[in-house]
Each structure stands twice: as C-alpha cells, then as structure tokens.
Design a protein around this motif. Sequence first.
Motif, PDB file in Angstrom:
ATOM      1  N   ASN A  53      -0.023   0.031  -0.117  1.00 54.90           N
ATOM      2  CA  ASN A  53       1.039  -0.957  -0.330  1.00 54.90           C
ATOM      3  C   ASN A  53       1.823  -0.725  -1.616  1.00 54.90           C
ATOM      4  N   SER A 152      -2.093 -13.196  -3.712  1.00 59.85           N
ATOM      5  CA  SER A 152      -2.130 -11.789  -3.305  1.00 59.85           C
ATOM      6  C   SER A 152      -1.361 -10.960  -4.334  1.00 59.85           C
ATOM      7  N   VAL A 154      -0.528  -6.883  -5.969  1.00 57.86           N
ATOM      8  CA  VAL A 154      -0.587  -5.424  -5.931  1.00 57.86           C
ATOM      9  C   VAL A 154      -0.051  -4.917  -7.268  1.00 57.86           C
ATOM     10  N   THR A 183      -4.909  -4.610  -2.166  1.00 56.26           N
ATOM     11  CA  THR A 183      -4.447  -5.947  -2.530  1.00 56.26           C
ATOM     12  C   THR A 183      -5.568  -6.715  -3.214  1.00 56.26           C
TER      13      THR A 183
END
Length: 269
Positions: A53, A152, A154, A183
């Motif tokens: 991601n 969440s 990243v 994540t």
Amino acid sequence: MNRRHLRWVVPAATVVVASVVAVVLVTQVGGSAACAAGGSASYYTAGRNGMCNLGTPADGAYAAVGRAEYAGGKGCGTLLDVTGPNGTTRVQVIDLCPGCPAGKIDLGKGAFAKIGSLSAGVIPVTYTTARDPEVGPLRVKVKGGKGYSSLSVVVDNHGNPLSTVELQQGAGFTALSHGEDNTWTGPSGLDGTVALRISDVYGHQALVSGLAFGQSDFQQTTQQLYGGPSPSPSPSPSPSPSPSTVESPSPAPSVVPAGVGTTAPPVKC
C-alpha cells in the motif's frame, strides 16, 4: 492483490547461471537475517499500490520479494541494493511475490533494465538491505475517525524496517497492530488530529503530530527517523527505550561470496 507478472522463458544455461550464484545475506528484518542460496531477478508490472500500500514509483525502482523477505509486511518500505550483470540499482520493497523462493525477486521494469538486459527475462543478482538509506521526510496516510471501525495508518520514507507505530493518547502511547498489507491499525472513535510515535529496528524514533483524518493520500511531514533535524519525542511512561539508550545492532553484513569468511553470526537457513 492486483499484480500482473510478466514471466519469461529463458535458455536453460541462464537458469543454471542463476542457480550457482553465491550464498548471500539478502535482508535483515526485525533483527534476524534471511539467508538465500543463489539469487535471481525477473521483472513485472506492479498494481497501483502493491501489497504494501505504498504506491508504485513511476521510474520502476521497486521490488516484490518472497514470503521469507516480506516477513508478514515487515519488509515493506525497505530499500534493496541489487547488483546484476550491468551494475547496481536501489529499489524499494512495495510488494509480495507469493511464488518467489528465498533469493528470487521481481523488479520493476525500469530497475531491471539498469542492471540487465530485458531480453534475458531472468538475470543472476545479489542484493542486500540498505542500512540508514537516504530518504526524505516521513509520509503518513491516515484513515479513521468517526464512521470508521478502526484507525488505519501507512508509513512511507522510513528507510529501515519499522519496529513500532504508536498512537499518542494523553501522556501515554498505544501500540498499533501491523498487518501483512503494511497497515497499522488501532482504536476507533478518534476525532480531530492524531500524533504517532514511529520507531525503527535500530532505535531511531520520531514523533509526528497534526495528522488529519479524511485525507485520501499520504500527508507529507517534516520529520525524519534519522539523518536530519527532527524534534525529539516527548517523554513517555511506556517502557519503550529512547534512541539515546538503545545500542544499535552491528551494521548489516555486506554481500559475500560462498566460502569467504565473515564476522557476521551464523545464520540458519
């Protein structure tokens, strides 16, 4: 996972060459080295984000690694120095290659072309994880707040493998859980902005505050884990050691041919 691989049929001689490349130490995640017998690389086109991601660098300077090096997501965002027949290039790990054995990696087409011939399809390589590589300030993507079941997060531009990402709550910190998709998740029901304490496996640490919800892309910060001016994290009652009291591990071992002595501790393969 949206990954489109470009697999190539190559002469048997090429495969034999790849299979006899010297044993190398290829990565160090969370303090434990992974061992690979031989090393080879092919090239592929990653999906929009990759398993990590993190997005896909436009210049093709990215890599997908096998499950051993991916380490459940701990390998995400690290940088590899990959040496092939025509030179060395640096790539970021952004993806998982489920079918790659230890020592086999998939490179972005741009990176592959710098160190080998595209017509070869598969080339012999050696590669190692860069320690404290030059990267820009941290970038952080945050989702959560009202209407979301969890926080969440990243993190990008951390260079070294991360050990923890913690949410500041009052005078303390709450550790977030790290998933295979890279994540970091935490509590729900948050409002306003959040502050995160980000640490890597070598004891570098940064406190990033003012991160807003509702952003669809990475938020650029001014903080770096190492190698640049970064405000010291505020004191915390948590038992996590501060950078000044952590003894850093020895530098990651260099790639060495089989049979050549090294001072690195033995690795069980």
